[in-house]
Design a protein around this motif. Structure first.
Motif, PDB file in Angstrom:
ATOM      1  N   VAL A 194      48.515  85.570  55.914  1.00 59.94           N
ATOM      2  CA  VAL A 194      47.026  84.829  56.378  1.00 59.94           C
ATOM      3  C   VAL A 194      47.143  85.220  57.947  1.00 59.94           C
ATOM      4  O   VAL A 194      48.201  84.858  58.462  1.00 59.94           O
ATOM      5  N   ASP A 195      46.111  85.906  58.605  1.00 61.72           N
ATOM      6  CA  ASP A 195      46.485  86.453  59.958  1.00 61.72           C
ATOM      7  C   ASP A 195      46.691  85.544  60.824  1.00 61.72           C
ATOM      8  O   ASP A 195      47.607  85.794  61.985  1.00 61.72           O
ATOM      9  N   ASN A 196      46.308  84.262  60.797  1.00 64.38           N
ATOM     10  CA  ASN A 196      46.244  83.582  62.067  1.00 64.38           C
ATOM     11  C   ASN A 196      47.300  82.686  62.026  1.00 64.38           C
ATOM     12  O   ASN A 196      47.581  81.719  62.839  1.00 64.38           O
ATOM     13  N   VAL A 197      48.219  82.628  60.922  1.00 66.41           N
ATOM     14  CA  VAL A 197      49.583  81.798  60.859  1.00 66.41           C
ATOM     15  C   VAL A 197      50.545  82.272  61.923  1.00 66.41           C
ATOM     16  O   VAL A 197      50.752  83.517  61.934  1.00 66.41           O
ATOM     17  N   ASP A 198      51.099  81.329  62.558  1.00 63.50           N
ATOM     18  CA  ASP A 198      52.108  81.640  63.414  1.00 63.50           C
ATOM     19  C   ASP A 198      53.458  81.794  62.926  1.00 63.50           C
ATOM     20  O   ASP A 198      54.141  80.858  62.234  1.00 63.50           O
ATOM     21  N   GLU A 199      54.029  83.002  62.916  1.00 65.45           N
ATOM     22  CA  GLU A 199      55.364  83.292  62.199  1.00 65.45           C
ATOM     23  C   GLU A 199      56.289  82.404  62.933  1.00 65.45           C
ATOM     24  O   GLU A 199      57.475  82.311  62.179  1.00 65.45           O
ATOM     25  N   ASN A 200      56.346  81.978  64.120  1.00 67.71           N
ATOM     26  CA  ASN A 200      57.320  81.273  64.882  1.00 67.71           C
ATOM     27  C   ASN A 200      57.078  79.684  64.492  1.00 67.71           C
ATOM     28  O   ASN A 200      57.868  78.939  65.222  1.00 67.71           O
ATOM     29  N   ASN A 201      55.988  79.212  64.053  1.00 69.61           N
ATOM     30  CA  ASN A 201      55.711  77.839  63.746  1.00 69.61           C
ATOM     31  C   ASN A 201      55.522  77.589  62.193  1.00 69.61           C
ATOM     32  O   ASN A 201      54.368  77.401  61.955  1.00 69.61           O
ATOM     33  N   ILE A 202      56.354  77.879  61.398  1.00 67.02           N
ATOM     34  CA  ILE A 202      56.225  77.627  60.045  1.00 67.02           C
ATOM     35  C   ILE A 202      57.702  77.019  59.522  1.00 67.02           C
ATOM     36  O   ILE A 202      58.627  77.492  59.873  1.00 67.02           O
ATOM     37  N   GLU A 203      57.579  76.225  58.841  1.00 69.67           N
ATOM     38  CA  GLU A 203      58.782  75.619  58.267  1.00 69.67           C
ATOM     39  C   GLU A 203      58.685  75.011  56.863  1.00 69.67           C
ATOM     40  O   GLU A 203      57.514  74.402  56.557  1.00 69.67           O
ATOM     41  N   PHE A 204      59.724  75.143  55.770  1.00 69.20           N
ATOM     42  CA  PHE A 204      59.703  74.832  54.742  1.00 69.20           C
ATOM     43  C   PHE A 204      60.284  73.411  54.446  1.00 69.20           C
ATOM     44  O   PHE A 204      61.161  73.040  55.041  1.00 69.20           O
ATOM     45  N   ILE A 205      59.570  72.539  53.721  1.00 70.37           N
ATOM     46  CA  ILE A 205      59.915  71.165  53.704  1.00 70.37           C
ATOM     47  C   ILE A 205      60.045  70.863  52.377  1.00 70.37           C
ATOM     48  O   ILE A 205      58.919  70.798  51.526  1.00 70.37           O
ATOM     49  N   PRO A 206      61.178  71.037  51.626  1.00 71.36           N
ATOM     50  CA  PRO A 206      61.231  70.541  50.275  1.00 71.36           C
ATOM     51  C   PRO A 206      60.899  69.169  49.837  1.00 71.36           C
ATOM     52  O   PRO A 206      61.043  68.288  50.755  1.00 71.36           O
TER      53      PRO A 206
ATOM     54  N   ALA B  56      56.388  71.715  50.470  1.00 75.57           N
ATOM     55  CA  ALA B  56      55.316  71.954  51.348  1.00 75.57           C
ATOM     56  C   ALA B  56      55.964  72.896  52.501  1.00 75.57           C
ATOM     57  O   ALA B  56      57.065  73.065  52.725  1.00 75.57           O
ATOM     58  N   PHE B  57      55.022  73.339  53.185  1.00 76.76           N
ATOM     59  CA  PHE B  57      55.458  74.261  54.426  1.00 76.76           C
ATOM     60  C   PHE B  57      54.478  73.700  55.543  1.00 76.76           C
ATOM     61  O   PHE B  57      53.220  73.144  55.548  1.00 76.76           O
ATOM     62  N   ARG B  58      55.219  73.478  56.734  1.00 73.03           N
ATOM     63  CA  ARG B  58      54.498  72.930  58.022  1.00 73.03           C
ATOM     64  C   ARG B  58      53.878  74.083  58.472  1.00 73.03           C
ATOM     65  O   ARG B  58      55.048  74.981  59.076  1.00 73.03           O
ATOM     66  N   VAL B  59      52.887  74.358  58.901  1.00 72.48           N
ATOM     67  CA  VAL B  59      52.276  75.765  59.394  1.00 72.48           C
ATOM     68  C   VAL B  59      51.501  75.571  60.565  1.00 72.48           C
ATOM     69  O   VAL B  59      50.668  74.718  60.539  1.00 72.48           O
TER      70      VAL B  59
ATOM     71  N   VAL C  10      48.249  72.078  63.683  1.00 72.29           N
ATOM     72  CA  VAL C  10      49.562  72.179  62.546  1.00 72.29           C
ATOM     73  C   VAL C  10      48.771  71.612  61.251  1.00 72.29           C
ATOM     74  O   VAL C  10      48.292  70.589  61.440  1.00 72.29           O
ATOM     75  N   VAL C  11      49.035  72.333  60.307  1.00 72.17           N
ATOM     76  CA  VAL C  11      48.673  71.746  58.882  1.00 72.17           C
ATOM     77  C   VAL C  11      49.891  71.488  57.933  1.00 72.17           C
ATOM     78  O   VAL C  11      51.078  72.452  58.353  1.00 72.17           O
ATOM     79  N   MET C  12      49.769  70.648  56.920  1.00 70.36           N
ATOM     80  CA  MET C  12      50.801  70.712  55.915  1.00 70.36           C
ATOM     81  C   MET C  12      49.919  71.186  54.578  1.00 70.36           C
ATOM     82  O   MET C  12      49.224  70.888  54.246  1.00 70.36           O
ATOM     83  N   VAL C  13      50.784  72.545  53.998  1.00 71.29           N
ATOM     84  CA  VAL C  13      50.507  73.396  52.928  1.00 71.29           C
ATOM     85  C   VAL C  13      51.342  72.895  51.769  1.00 71.29           C
ATOM     86  O   VAL C  13      52.545  73.231  51.735  1.00 71.29           O
TER      87      VAL C  13
ATOM     88  N   LYS D 244      47.980  80.600  65.454  1.00 76.29           N
ATOM     89  CA  LYS D 244      47.778  81.103  66.755  1.00 76.29           C
ATOM     90  C   LYS D 244      46.794  80.659  67.434  1.00 76.29           C
ATOM     91  O   LYS D 244      46.678  80.483  68.557  1.00 76.29           O
ATOM     92  N   ASP D 245      45.400  80.766  66.805  1.00 78.65           N
ATOM     93  CA  ASP D 245      44.203  80.735  67.517  1.00 78.65           C
ATOM     94  C   ASP D 245      43.514  79.406  66.881  1.00 78.65           C
ATOM     95  O   ASP D 245      42.976  79.412  65.948  1.00 78.65           O
ATOM     96  N   PRO D 246      43.533  78.271  67.611  1.00 75.13           N
ATOM     97  CA  PRO D 246      42.871  77.136  67.188  1.00 75.13           C
ATOM     98  C   PRO D 246      41.496  77.109  67.183  1.00 75.13           C
ATOM     99  O   PRO D 246      40.767  76.234  66.391  1.00 75.13           O
ATOM    100  N   THR D 247      40.877  78.179  67.544  1.00 75.73           N
ATOM    101  CA  THR D 247      39.318  78.256  67.265  1.00 75.73           C
ATOM    102  C   THR D 247      38.980  78.856  65.924  1.00 75.73           C
ATOM    103  O   THR D 247      37.780  78.682  65.444  1.00 75.73           O
ATOM    104  N   ARG D 248      39.976  79.280  65.286  1.00 73.22           N
ATOM    105  CA  ARG D 248      39.826  79.724  64.020  1.00 73.22           C
ATOM    106  C   ARG D 248      40.546  78.668  63.013  1.00 73.22           C
ATOM    107  O   ARG D 248      40.953  79.163  61.732  1.00 73.22           O
TER     108      ARG D 248
END
Length: 307
Positions: free
Chosen positions: A87-99, A131-134, A59-62, A137-141
């Motif tokens: 962005v292709d590799n971003v998991d749509e089920n694992n994204i959260e907006f953090i004001p 920020a978004f907590r993102v 997971v990264v903080m954007v 899908k694929d950790p190798t990328r």
């Protein structure tokens, strides 16, 4: 057989007590060596654990530039989220907006006193971007995806856990190298003191050793009391070192848990093998120091065939 063993152990304990000042010096130096060795191992184990947690989270903080809740407000949260999801590799089920307000509140909870003092000076929540907590899908990328996120026009920066992992790896390598040199030096010093402690006992009992040999005592029968003395020194050092490291680790773990969300590994999960490692290392060091001094003495001054 039992009586012989009892006699040899009693003589070894008597030797240690007779030269108690040298025994204490030997124990003290060996304790320093074992404490540093144990501390370096625990630091390395915890750093490895934290790095594994970083990798598992994936997971990264954007952090966003001033386009959502700032002065610009040219984009909605949904607009920015769609750009990130492009962005292709971003998991749509694992994204959260953090004001920014929520992010600041989290920092307030973690570093309560310092930030509350800052908060009295003004609207400190504005020091943080939205920020978004993102998740990916694929950790190798991982690296490729992070770079793609950084290239988005709405993104100010990306907090990449790999940066922390690299810093932790550097700390781990430094601790390993420095710890190895210090422990090696202290180990040599402790062996030197142990060998001289045993030698002092043998010189005091030189006549007794000669008489024992003349009446047919075997080499190992003569060696055993001095070997027991070295083992007693190592055993005492191992137990004391284990107690010191346990106390230090408990205090350090409590402090770390206030700063890092991951916290330190619970000591209970390591107490068994740590106790065995300390006692084993102490006893082995004491035995080696004793055997070295006994071998040299019996060969050079004791008039005994060491073969």
């Amino acid at each position: 057989m039992f009586n012989n063993l009892k006699y040899l152990v009693r003589e070894g304990l008597r030797n240690a007590w007779a030269n108690r000042l040298m025994t204490l010096a030997s124990v003290g130096v060996l304790v320093c060596c074992l404490v540093l060795m144990g501390s370096a191992v625990l630091v390395s184990v915890n750093i490895t654990n934290i790095m594994e947690l970083f990798e598992d989270q994936n997971v990264v903080m954007v952090f966003l530039n001033d386009t959502v809740s700032g002065s610009d407000k040219s984009l909605t949260v949904a607009d920015v989220q769609q750009q990130i999801l492009s962005v292709d590799n971003v998991d749509e089920n694992n994204i959260e907006f953090i004001p920014k307000e929520k992010g600041f509140s989290t920092l307030m909870d973690r570093f309560d006193e310092k930030l509350r003092i800052m908060d009295t000076l003004g609207d400190t929540a504005n020091i943080l971007p939205d920020a978004f907590r993102v998740g990916f899908k694929d950790p190798t990328r991982y690296e490729t995806t992070v770079q793609q996120l950084k290239d988005l026009p709405v993104v100010y920066t990306v907090r990449d856990n790999r940066e922390y992992a690299e810093k932790l790896m550097g700390i781990n390598q430094t601790v390993t190298v420095v710890g190895t040199w210090i422990v090696g030096l202290l180990l040599v010093v402790s062996l030197f003191i142990i060998t001289n402690t045993i030698k002092l006992t043998m010189y005091v009992r030189k006549l007794e050793i000669s008489i024992m040999k003349s009446v047919g005592a075997t080499d190992w029968f003569i060696r055993m009391p001095f070997l027991v003395e070295g083992v007693v020194i190592g055993l005492a050092a191992g137990i004391i070192s284990f107690g010191l490291v346990s106390y230090i680790y408990s205090a350090a773990a409590s402090a770390i848990s206030d700063v890092l969300a991951t916290g330190a590994l619970p000591y209970g999960s390591m107490v068994g093998w740590m106790l065995l490692a300390f006692i084993g290392s102490g006893v082995l060091s004491g035995a080696i120091g004793s055997l070295v001094s006994i071998r040299k003495y019996l060969r050079n001054d004791g008039g005994i065939n060491d073969e």
